[in-house]
Design a protein around this motif. Structure first.
Motif, PDB file in Angstrom:
ATOM      1  N   ILE A  67       8.593  14.862 -15.544  1.00 56.77           N
ATOM      2  CA  ILE A  67       7.478  14.435 -14.687  1.00 56.77           C
ATOM      3  C   ILE A  67       6.505  15.599 -14.521  1.00 56.77           C
ATOM      4  N   THR A  68       5.254  15.378 -14.945  1.00 59.57           N
ATOM      5  CA  THR A  68       4.230  16.426 -14.878  1.00 59.57           C
ATOM      6  C   THR A  68       3.314  16.245 -13.680  1.00 59.57           C
ATOM      7  N   GLU A  69       3.287  15.034 -13.134  1.00 56.30           N
ATOM      8  CA  GLU A  69       2.361  14.720 -12.051  1.00 56.30           C
ATOM      9  C   GLU A  69       2.983  13.594 -11.236  1.00 56.30           C
ATOM     10  N   SER A  70       3.035  13.725  -9.919  1.00 57.11           N
ATOM     11  CA  SER A  70       3.583  12.656  -9.090  1.00 57.11           C
ATOM     12  C   SER A  70       3.272  12.920  -7.629  1.00 57.11           C
ATOM     13  N   ASP A  71       3.178  11.838  -6.846  1.00 58.21           N
ATOM     14  CA  ASP A  71       3.036  12.009  -5.398  1.00 58.21           C
ATOM     15  C   ASP A  71       4.351  11.679  -4.685  1.00 58.21           C
ATOM     16  N   LEU A  72       5.437  11.577  -5.454  1.00 59.88           N
ATOM     17  CA  LEU A  72       6.765  11.394  -4.869  1.00 59.88           C
ATOM     18  C   LEU A  72       7.373  12.767  -4.624  1.00 59.88           C
ATOM     19  N   GLY A  76       0.783  -1.242   0.000  1.00 57.89           N
ATOM     20  CA  GLY A  76       0.000   0.000   0.000  1.00 57.89           C
ATOM     21  C   GLY A  76       0.807   1.280   0.000  1.00 57.89           C
ATOM     22  N   ASP A  77       2.121   1.191   0.226  1.00 55.94           N
ATOM     23  CA  ASP A  77       2.962   2.388   0.205  1.00 55.94           C
ATOM     24  C   ASP A  77       3.643   2.514  -1.147  1.00 55.94           C
ATOM     25  N   GLY A  78       3.855   3.748  -1.580  1.00 50.81           N
ATOM     26  CA  GLY A  78       4.574   3.931  -2.827  1.00 50.81           C
ATOM     27  C   GLY A  78       4.203   5.225  -3.495  1.00 50.81           C
ATOM     28  N   ALA A  79       4.487   5.297  -4.788  1.00 48.82           N
ATOM     29  CA  ALA A  79       4.265   6.532  -5.519  1.00 48.82           C
ATOM     30  C   ALA A  79       4.101   6.228  -7.001  1.00 48.82           C
ATOM     31  N   TYR A  80       3.599   7.227  -7.720  1.00 43.88           N
ATOM     32  CA  TYR A  80       3.460   7.110  -9.167  1.00 43.88           C
ATOM     33  C   TYR A  80       3.991   8.397  -9.793  1.00 43.88           C
TER      34      TYR A  80
END
Length: 150
Positions: free
Chosen positions: A80-85, A55-59
């Protein structure tokens, strides 16, 4: 008419193999138009990658800015235009794909540093050797080889 085919392309999706069961997915839809054959930096499209475990991670979603292909190998880069990292948005990343049928391989520009947020000032179309293996049954990458006219 084969002379009208696009100059290069990288398409498809695969998951990387990890013994721990991580879910790592790469997906590409990138094209270099026939009219842009002389300039790989005119490539268009997007690619996405994500890494999750328990469940942990990023895109990240990436806008393509370069595509070079030779035979069954593609090197693609984009910003990268979009990320939760944290720290990743706005960074350029590069990915290498080796289209080997059911045994595709993949590499990425942050292989030696561990994180795409740590590759500041990466030039276009720079990546690593395709050292990763895709998870069995998931690889459908397709590379259209580039034929530059020198």
């Amino acid at each position: 008419d084969p002379s009208l085919r696009e100059a290069a392309a990288l398409t498809g999706t695969a998951k990387l193999y990890r013994s721990a069961g991580d879910d790592i997915t790469f997906s590409f839809d990138a094209h270099l138009a026939a009219k842009d054959n002389a300039d790989p930096t005119k490539a268009t499209g997007t690619f996405r990658f994500s890494h999750y475990l328990h469940g942990d991670g990023a895109y990240a979603k990436v806008k393509v800015d370069c595509l070079l292909t030779g035979g069954k190998v593609a090197v693609i880069s984009g910003v990268i235009t979009e990320s939760d990292l944290p720290g990743a948005k706005g960074n350029r990343v590069g990915v290498t794909v080796h289209d080997l049928g059911r045994h595709d391989r993949l590499g990425y520009s942050w292989a030696s540093v561990g994180n795409p947020a740590e590759t500041k000032d990466l030039p276009k179309c720079v990546s690593s050797a395709p050292f990763e293996k895709v998870k069995q049954g998931t690889g459908d990458f397709h590379v259209v080889p580039w034929h530059p006219h020198f």
